[in-house]
Design a protein around this motif. Structure first.
Motif, PDB file in Angstrom:
ATOM      1  N   SER A  84      22.022  48.907 -33.179  1.00  0.00           N
ATOM      2  CA  SER A  84      20.466  48.612 -33.192  1.00  0.00           C
ATOM      3  C   SER A  84      19.832  48.732 -34.680  1.00  0.00           C
ATOM      4  O   SER A  84      19.157  48.172 -35.272  1.00  0.00           O
ATOM      5  N   ILE A  85      20.448  50.043 -35.384  1.00  0.00           N
ATOM      6  CA  ILE A  85      19.921  50.293 -36.450  1.00  0.00           C
ATOM      7  C   ILE A  85      20.173  49.349 -37.663  1.00  0.00           C
ATOM      8  O   ILE A  85      19.291  49.157 -38.620  1.00  0.00           O
ATOM      9  N   LEU A  86      21.166  48.697 -37.721  1.00  0.00           N
ATOM     10  CA  LEU A  86      21.680  47.683 -38.641  1.00  0.00           C
ATOM     11  C   LEU A  86      20.690  46.569 -38.594  1.00  0.00           C
ATOM     12  O   LEU A  86      20.264  46.164 -39.646  1.00  0.00           O
ATOM     13  N   TYR A  87      20.356  46.179 -37.369  1.00  0.00           N
ATOM     14  CA  TYR A  87      19.303  45.232 -37.575  1.00  0.00           C
ATOM     15  C   TYR A  87      17.975  45.734 -37.910  1.00  0.00           C
ATOM     16  O   TYR A  87      17.384  44.775 -38.788  1.00  0.00           O
ATOM     17  N   ILE A 223      21.370  58.607 -41.098  1.00  0.00           N
ATOM     18  CA  ILE A 223      21.601  58.542 -42.608  1.00  0.00           C
ATOM     19  C   ILE A 223      22.967  57.590 -42.462  1.00  0.00           C
ATOM     20  O   ILE A 223      22.836  56.620 -43.313  1.00  0.00           O
ATOM     21  N   SER A 224      23.989  57.824 -41.858  1.00  0.00           N
ATOM     22  CA  SER A 224      25.084  56.989 -42.066  1.00  0.00           C
ATOM     23  C   SER A 224      24.973  55.774 -41.452  1.00  0.00           C
ATOM     24  O   SER A 224      25.478  54.603 -42.097  1.00  0.00           O
ATOM     25  N   SER A 225      24.092  55.707 -40.226  1.00  0.00           N
ATOM     26  CA  SER A 225      23.837  54.206 -39.684  1.00  0.00           C
ATOM     27  C   SER A 225      23.243  53.290 -40.926  1.00  0.00           C
ATOM     28  O   SER A 225      23.434  52.077 -40.868  1.00  0.00           O
ATOM     29  N   VAL A 226      22.121  54.022 -41.321  1.00  0.00           N
ATOM     30  CA  VAL A 226      21.425  53.140 -42.563  1.00  0.00           C
ATOM     31  C   VAL A 226      21.997  52.721 -43.521  1.00  0.00           C
ATOM     32  O   VAL A 226      22.192  51.766 -43.980  1.00  0.00           O
TER      33      VAL A 226
END
Length: 252
Positions: A84-87, A223-226
């Motif tokens: 979700s965060i990637l999008y 932070i790691s996802s972003v």
């Protein structure tokens, strides 16, 4: 007659500094919507943890089963949050808004292959760690962007692993340095926050501690996802000259 040729522009160089600066820029600008999205998704895991609060020194079969459920559920929900965060990251990088509903829709559409690549990559990395440790670290670096490859390129599990291997080639030492730096900073932050939360909750393990620690874990995990989204884009931009609009257009 002299012929002139138009010089081909060089692809931008990959820069860890650029990855870090973009990561924290996007993270800080979008912390509230990202956090709310991730925290809401993590609520089932939090509810499981709250339901099993009891003396950990005398665990029952129910407690052990609840712990396993919490771990598995947390792992699954983390994958949903990451997708979700990637999008959201790519929408923000090109100046577009994102919605929670659309983010979760993207995650749901890619969930099964994301689970598959996570299981396969984890198994491969653990085999490497068990054998000689260093091969496991190298494999972890090779497979870092397999999940973004699935989300963005809609490839299969093994194609995603291959894509990650190709994209990280030539940059793995830089990525190792980035991970080590991240881990050191996170250990320090977690130690400090742990003490602060302990003072607030009386160094207990009750409901307040569990909720606050879950909120903190979500904020840190973002932070790691972003960063994963930014890293994938920067790797493709430097190796393939990928345009940000082309990257984000796959979600439309």
């Amino acid at each position: 007659m002299t012929e002139f040729t138009t010089p081909v522009p060089e692809a931008p160089r990959f820069s860890i500094g650029n990855v870090v600066s973009q990561t924290f820029s996007i993270y800080s600008r979008n912390f509230i919507p990202f956090f709310l999205l991730a925290f809401v998704v993590s609520l089932p895991s939090l509810l499981v943890q709250l339901s099993m609060l009891q003396d950990p020194n005398d665990p029952t079969p129910t407690f052990a089963a609840g712990s396993l459920v919490a771990i598995l559920l947390s792992s699954l929900l983390n994958l949903i949050v990451t997708a979700s965060i990637l999008y959201g990251v790519y929408q923000q990088m090109r100046g577009q808004r994102f919605t929670v509903g659309r983010s979760l829709q993207i995650a749901a559409a890619r969930l099964l292959p994301i689970i598959g690549v996570s299981i396969v990559s984890t198994f491969i990395i653990w085999i490497g760690l068990i054998l000689l440790v260093i091969p496991g670290i190298i494999l972890a670096l090779m497979l870092m962007v397999a999940v973004p490859a699935i989300v963005v390129e809609r490839v299969g599990v093994f194609d995603a692993l291959s894509r990650s291997k190709d994209l990280t080639e030539g940059h793995r030492l830089e990525l190792l340095g980035l991970i080590v730096l991240y881990m050191i900073i996170m250990w320090i932050v977690m130690a400090v926050v742990g003490v602060v939360l302990g003072m607030i909750t009386g160094f207990g393990t009750g409901v307040l501690w569990t909720v606050l620690w879950q909120a903190f874990s979500v904020a840190i995990g973002l932070i790691s996802s972003v960063g994963l989204g930014v890293l994938y884009y920067e790797l493709r931009r430097s190796k393939e000259g990928l345009d940000l609009n082309d990257l984000a257009s796959v979600f439309e």
